[in-house]
Scaffold this motif. Structure first.
Motif, PDB file in Angstrom:
ATOM      1  N   ARG A 124       0.957  -1.167   0.041  1.00 43.83           N
ATOM      2  CA  ARG A 124       0.476  -0.211   0.033  1.00 43.83           C
ATOM      3  C   ARG A 124       0.724   1.873  -0.031  1.00 43.83           C
ATOM      4  N   ALA A 125       2.052   1.750  -0.485  1.00 42.40           N
ATOM      5  CA  ALA A 125       3.186   2.272  -0.498  1.00 42.40           C
ATOM      6  C   ALA A 125       2.735   3.239  -1.731  1.00 42.40           C
ATOM      7  N   PRO A 126       2.744   4.790  -1.326  1.00 39.86           N
ATOM      8  CA  PRO A 126       1.616   5.889  -2.345  1.00 39.86           C
ATOM      9  C   PRO A 126       2.229   5.792  -3.901  1.00 39.86           C
ATOM     10  N   LEU A 127       2.021   5.392  -4.630  1.00 44.69           N
ATOM     11  CA  LEU A 127       1.973   5.706  -5.957  1.00 44.69           C
ATOM     12  C   LEU A 127       2.807   6.882  -6.075  1.00 44.69           C
ATOM     13  N   ALA A 128       3.940   7.268  -7.446  1.00 52.07           N
ATOM     14  CA  ALA A 128       4.394   8.603  -7.369  1.00 52.07           C
ATOM     15  C   ALA A 128       4.116   9.034  -8.211  1.00 52.07           C
ATOM     16  N   ASP A 129       3.729  10.431  -8.691  1.00 52.83           N
ATOM     17  CA  ASP A 129       2.631  11.453  -9.511  1.00 52.83           C
ATOM     18  C   ASP A 129       3.456  10.908 -10.870  1.00 52.83           C
ATOM     19  N   HIS A 130       5.052  10.352 -10.602  1.00 52.54           N
ATOM     20  CA  HIS A 130       5.685  10.212 -12.075  1.00 52.54           C
ATOM     21  C   HIS A 130       5.416   9.876 -12.552  1.00 52.54           C
ATOM     22  N   ASP A 131       5.285   8.344 -12.359  1.00 50.46           N
ATOM     23  CA  ASP A 131       5.187   6.877 -12.779  1.00 50.46           C
ATOM     24  C   ASP A 131       2.719   7.447 -13.045  1.00 50.46           C
ATOM     25  N   ARG A 132       2.161   7.749 -12.571  1.00 56.73           N
ATOM     26  CA  ARG A 132       0.953   8.092 -12.631  1.00 56.73           C
ATOM     27  C   ARG A 132       1.215   9.298 -13.974  1.00 56.73           C
ATOM     28  N   GLU A 133       2.036   9.548 -14.148  1.00 61.09           N
ATOM     29  CA  GLU A 133       1.913  10.708 -15.205  1.00 61.09           C
ATOM     30  C   GLU A 133       2.129   9.318 -16.822  1.00 61.09           C
ATOM     31  N   ALA A 134       3.575   8.829 -16.895  1.00 63.17           N
ATOM     32  CA  ALA A 134       3.993   7.537 -17.170  1.00 63.17           C
ATOM     33  C   ALA A 134       3.423   6.739 -18.066  1.00 63.17           C
ATOM     34  N   PHE A 135       2.398   6.324 -17.182  1.00 59.58           N
ATOM     35  CA  PHE A 135       0.868   5.440 -17.292  1.00 59.58           C
ATOM     36  C   PHE A 135      -0.155   6.396 -18.080  1.00 59.58           C
ATOM     37  N   GLN A 136      -0.342   7.440 -17.500  1.00 59.87           N
ATOM     38  CA  GLN A 136      -1.071   8.045 -18.918  1.00 59.87           C
ATOM     39  C   GLN A 136      -0.777   8.298 -19.933  1.00 59.87           C
ATOM     40  N   ARG A 137       0.415   8.957 -20.109  1.00 61.20           N
ATOM     41  CA  ARG A 137       1.344   8.483 -21.386  1.00 61.20           C
ATOM     42  C   ARG A 137       0.452   7.437 -22.357  1.00 61.20           C
ATOM     43  N   ALA A 138       1.041   6.429 -21.394  1.00 63.40           N
ATOM     44  CA  ALA A 138       1.147   4.405 -22.043  1.00 63.40           C
ATOM     45  C   ALA A 138      -0.428   4.894 -22.665  1.00 63.40           C
ATOM     46  N   ARG A 139      -1.180   4.629 -21.867  1.00 61.95           N
ATOM     47  CA  ARG A 139      -2.814   5.102 -21.520  1.00 61.95           C
ATOM     48  C   ARG A 139      -3.320   5.044 -23.355  1.00 61.95           C
ATOM     49  N   ASP A 140      -2.730   6.714 -22.926  1.00 67.13           N
ATOM     50  CA  ASP A 140      -2.702   7.318 -24.163  1.00 67.13           C
ATOM     51  C   ASP A 140      -2.992   7.396 -25.337  1.00 67.13           C
ATOM     52  N   TRP A 141      -0.966   6.270 -25.998  1.00 69.33           N
ATOM     53  CA  TRP A 141      -1.120   6.138 -27.111  1.00 69.33           C
ATOM     54  C   TRP A 141      -1.074   4.946 -27.499  1.00 69.33           C
ATOM     55  N   LEU A 142      -1.508   3.718 -26.337  1.00 71.44           N
ATOM     56  CA  LEU A 142      -1.851   2.391 -27.171  1.00 71.44           C
ATOM     57  C   LEU A 142      -3.526   2.873 -27.630  1.00 71.44           C
ATOM     58  N   PRO A 174      10.362   2.376 -34.244  1.00 70.17           N
ATOM     59  CA  PRO A 174       9.507   1.623 -34.336  1.00 70.17           C
ATOM     60  C   PRO A 174       8.134   2.435 -34.104  1.00 70.17           C
ATOM     61  N   ASP A 175       7.412   2.637 -34.697  1.00 74.16           N
ATOM     62  CA  ASP A 175       6.336   3.130 -34.411  1.00 74.16           C
ATOM     63  C   ASP A 175       5.422   2.127 -33.612  1.00 74.16           C
ATOM     64  N   ASN A 176       5.653   0.838 -33.479  1.00 73.52           N
ATOM     65  CA  ASN A 176       5.174   0.504 -32.008  1.00 73.52           C
ATOM     66  C   ASN A 176       5.843   0.274 -31.194  1.00 73.52           C
ATOM     67  N   VAL A 177       7.047   0.957 -30.831  1.00 73.13           N
ATOM     68  CA  VAL A 177       7.291   0.884 -29.333  1.00 73.13           C
ATOM     69  C   VAL A 177       7.168   2.485 -29.359  1.00 73.13           C
ATOM     70  N   LEU A 178       7.018   2.023 -27.591  1.00 68.73           N
ATOM     71  CA  LEU A 178       7.175   3.405 -26.471  1.00 68.73           C
ATOM     72  C   LEU A 178       7.991   3.762 -25.458  1.00 68.73           C
ATOM     73  N   LEU A 179       8.828   4.148 -25.113  1.00 67.81           N
ATOM     74  CA  LEU A 179       9.383   4.295 -24.327  1.00 67.81           C
ATOM     75  C   LEU A 179       9.036   4.887 -23.504  1.00 67.81           C
ATOM     76  N   LEU A 180       9.690   4.977 -22.558  1.00 71.29           N
ATOM     77  CA  LEU A 180       8.824   5.429 -21.246  1.00 71.29           C
ATOM     78  C   LEU A 180       9.692   5.384 -19.904  1.00 71.29           C
ATOM     79  N   ARG A 181       9.721   6.816 -19.218  1.00 70.01           N
ATOM     80  CA  ARG A 181      10.705   7.086 -17.816  1.00 70.01           C
ATOM     81  C   ARG A 181       9.246   6.266 -16.804  1.00 70.01           C
ATOM     82  N   THR A 182       9.544   5.866 -16.165  1.00 70.08           N
ATOM     83  CA  THR A 182       8.997   5.236 -14.856  1.00 70.08           C
ATOM     84  C   THR A 182       9.830   4.240 -14.319  1.00 70.08           C
ATOM     85  N   ASP A 183       8.908   4.334 -12.412  1.00 73.08           N
ATOM     86  CA  ASP A 183       9.850   3.088 -11.721  1.00 73.08           C
ATOM     87  C   ASP A 183       8.516   1.713 -12.244  1.00 73.08           C
TER      88      ASP A 183
END
Length: 221
Positions: free
Chosen positions: A32-50, A101-110
């Motif tokens: 139950r450790a808190p989630l970092a804002d930068h991880d939430r932002e990276a995840f949202q970027r991944a969701r938008d990309w997918l 490639p167009d089917n690859v996204l690199l993300l900075r995240t924990d």
């Protein structure tokens, strides 16, 4: 690439005696450790990309410079590949070394935070690669290894085929033991030579004469 990497040395010759207790505790008590804002932002970027794509999803956790993510994107053009790494410096090297490639996204995240968010969102990757992580070889560092970390149940919850590679056999054997404690079977085998390296670490370890190991597990069964 020069072969100047030293083999893993450890004060631990067998699977850690606290492995079962550690894994059991993490399976019984959600992290139950808190989630970092930068991880939430990276995840949202991944969701938008997918978007609403129904293509098979591949996670490449700890992708470093993205070499493995690019190769996976080329090998599986029908899939979408997310390369995850916490180092902005390593990720910044990727576009200069490899066409992305167009089917690859690199993300900075924990990875630990991203996995928790992905599992909570119901993501179910087709394949999940964890290639040459830092093995934390001292026995005191069990809880820093993925199978001893409190995020381990979330790794299981993502499902899919897990592919882990390492230059420390005990690390792979210990992961297999942790998976068995969670009711999953895994195979561990020496990685055959002659294959093109998929990561910078793999290339360096081969040139250094290290024996390499691969674990494969179906986390859905």
């Amino acid at each position: 690439m020069s072969g100047n990497s030293r083999p893993v040395t450890s004060n631990q010759a067998e699977p850690h005696p606290a492995l079962a207790d550690t894994v059991g505790r993490h399976l019984a008590h959600p992290w139950r450790a808190p989630l970092a804002d930068h991880d939430r932002e990276a995840f949202q970027r991944a969701r938008d990309w997918l978007g609403d794509s129904d293509a098979p999803l591949i996670l490449d956790s700890g992708c470093g410079t993205g070499r493995s993510s690019v190769l996976l994107g080329q090998r599986y053009p029908q899939a979408r590949v997310l390369g995850l790494d916490q180092s902005a410096h390593r990720l910044a090297r990727a576009p200069r070394r490899f066409p992305i490639p167009d089917n690859v996204l690199l993300l900075r995240t924990d990875c630990a935070g991203f996995w928790r968010l992905a599992e909570a969102a119901g993501w179910r990757p087709w394949r999940h690669y964890v290639l040459y992580p830092n093995p934390w070889p001292k026995s005191a560092h069990l809880k820093r290894r993925w199978h001893g970390h409190p995020v381990f149940p979330h790794l299981l919850g993502l499902g899919g085929t897990l592919v882990l590679r390492t230059n420390w056999e005990l690390y792979a054997r210990e992961m297999a033991g942790a998976l068995a404690l969670a009711g999953r079977q895994a195979s561990v085998s020496a990685l055959a030579g002659g294959q093109p390296p998929v990561t910078d670490f793999e290339e360096k370890y081969r040139h250094s004469g290290h024996r390499l190991w691969e674990l494969v597990a179906d986390l859905d069964h």
